[in-house]
Design an enzyme around this catalytic site. Sequence first.
Site, PDB file in Angstrom:
ATOM      1  N   SER A 581       0.836  -1.185   0.000  1.00  0.00           N
ATOM      2  CA  SER A 581       0.000   0.000   0.000  1.00  0.00           C
ATOM      3  C   SER A 581       0.875   1.240   0.000  1.00  0.00           C
ATOM      4  O   SER A 581       1.635   1.443  -0.932  1.00  0.00           O
ATOM      5  CB  SER A 581      -0.951  -0.034   1.195  1.00  0.00           C
ATOM      6  OG  SER A 581      -1.966   0.907   1.023  1.00  0.00           O
ATOM      7  N   HIS A 695      -8.291  -5.028   0.093  1.00  0.00           N
ATOM      8  CA  HIS A 695      -7.003  -4.368   0.227  1.00  0.00           C
ATOM      9  C   HIS A 695      -5.987  -5.208   0.986  1.00  0.00           C
ATOM     10  O   HIS A 695      -4.785  -4.983   0.885  1.00  0.00           O
ATOM     11  CB  HIS A 695      -7.183  -3.008   0.896  1.00  0.00           C
ATOM     12  CG  HIS A 695      -5.966  -2.162   0.817  1.00  0.00           C
ATOM     13  ND1 HIS A 695      -5.288  -1.927  -0.365  1.00  0.00           N
ATOM     14  CD2 HIS A 695      -5.271  -1.502   1.769  1.00  0.00           C
ATOM     15  CE1 HIS A 695      -4.253  -1.150  -0.135  1.00  0.00           C
ATOM     16  NE2 HIS A 695      -4.217  -0.880   1.155  1.00  0.00           N
TER      17      HIS A 695
END
Length: 721
Positions: A581, A695
């Site tokens: 990320s 995610h």
Amino acid sequence: MSTLTLSALSRACRGILAAASLAAVGIAGVACTPNAEDARLNDTASHEDAATDSYQWLEDVTGDKPLDWVRGENERTEAELAATPEFKALEGDIRAILDSDAKIPGVQKIGDYYYNFWKDQKHERGLWRRTTLEEYRKDDPKWETVLDIDALNEAEGENWVWHGAQCLKPDRDRCLIALSRGGADANVTREFDMTTKSWVEDGFFRPEAKGGLQWIDRDTVYVYTDFGDGSMTESGYPRIVKEWKRGTPMSEAKVVYEGKADDMYIAAFHDDTEGHERDFVSRTLAFYNDELYLRSDDGSLAKIDVPNSVNKNVHKEWLLLELREPYEAGGAEYPAGSLIAANFDDFMAGKREFTALFTPSDSTSLASYTWTQNHLVLNVLDDVKNRLSVLTPGDGGWKESEFAGAPDFGTVSVGAVDADESDALWMTVADYLTPTTLSLVEIDKQPEPLKSMPEFFDASNMVIEQHFATSQDGTRIPYFLVRPKDLAFDGQAPTLLYGYGGFEISLTPGYSAGVGKGWLEKGGVYVVANIRGGGEYGPRWHQAALKANRYKAYEDFAAVARDLVERKVTSSAHLGAQGGSNGGLLTGNMLTQYPELFGAIVVQVPLLDMRRYHKLLAGASWMAEYGNPDTADWEFIKTFSAYHLFDPAKEYPPAIFMTSTRDDRVHPGHARKMAAKMLDAGKDVRYYENIEGGHGGAANNAQAAHMSALAYTFLWNELAK
């Protein structure tokens, strides 16, 4: 809820990356689940972008052509990495760890029961179950299943992933349960009857979107979600919050507050603490920038008049402010990083008298604080090591005392068992080599050990050290080093350097059985860098790497890499980097700006195209961290936009990009486009995209084990040569 923190979105979810990507410590937790997949998914490109970016077609997440490309790259990557017996053995080992019944079942007290969400080999999507404290103390507690997500999926033909539950006080016989398709941030909310253990017919139901429901009372909820055109912010989160009565259509719910299109997230919450019942509206304008309003019975709103950068917490009669910037009140000035307290009603009446509960030093920062029924427990980081203390409010002010039973080393975290009714705390302790332990603690008493993880890998020949590297501007950068005791210091050790460096998130030691089994047990060295951008030294550490200063985080990481080489722990050919990320943006910049320092790089669920990041999914919500590329900010943003820094004429170390099709927080287009660009230039690149998983990258243990094994196999193949 007995403690109400209405900058909850910014605090609980302030990192782009959910907890799934950080080092697992073996206790089942609740993932951050901030809404429907962004409708602007493919309607984001300017004509200029499309003309200059020949890989923009890969942003069509579920398009046939992009998915064909994904499947082809997946096959190529798996043919290289996943076909060997060694890979199958590693994948099996990691899967066995994830499926193990020996994990600590973390619990949440709801009424008289202790609830746990559990995954194992037989329950890939998980069980929500409960037991009593008496049973929980046993080695093998008896559990009562409340909701079986795998059975629900089979019955409904769905692929639900658990996103948590909120249960109504005081009876706790009704809960609002959030479920996500495939692990995306977008979810649905459904009302559940705890007595019959079944869904409430014609109960509250929120269709799939980013947002949520919050109980006000048995027949009333706050709803913030996608109400149709114009109801979501540019970040893809709710812009409007409404009060919704049972038995009426959601379309008739009464508007409580409307934010602006360029706000980040609008929500409302009810504090049900007995004797202190209140309602609040939260307006999050951006990360580190939110407003909090007290809502009166007539619907009027009164702003809590403090700077927007302050983290605000209301508990019983107290208002606590955690400062990101210096703050002057009542004739006193409090430095950034302080925690200060005032009587809430007095503050709302105009009095500005505060007590400083914590003031940072050069080496300390406030990691967290926890209310119990009568105390406030502070958790302080001192050079990235936890120290606990207890504060007790009384007529004579706040009294401070030591916290009994906390260890001197390792990551220590505490959380209230039931802040309404007791001073009991859960305490977890772990480090990189010591399995997590869970204890029950009463203030001023020694901890009662309840659960301990087994040793999932052999750490008998390993040692943990802390060192400091010197960054380019002279700043000391701490890092943790896990190595074999008999390391030769000849520069040959395969070494994995991990980092994040953003959103005020601190990386502290934790027991990751996957890292142990996939890397350390083979003889590898593992390093975690506490670079600027994180929260290890409070707001100053985070703010030092914001926007135009982003490069400092990358200089810090590079300094740690060089220090490892100078200490002869490893050499560039044997040094790998990994991050996800915001950490994927970090490793993307290591790849493009510091390729000479590394022998292999893993880039997971990353941001990479910083020219368009704010136009993709939740990207607009991170402009407080990175800047706005549609303004003059682009002049500094382009200096860390890895996608644009790639130069086909340069040599780069081998790399693997990993992401998820169902990630609706960081767009998979970042990883797709970067990998495609580098592959077309003939670079040594692999790509793997999980078709679901959100995610965190994976929706179940099998997927998580597969992706971890791919990463570790790639790294070992490249760095152990």
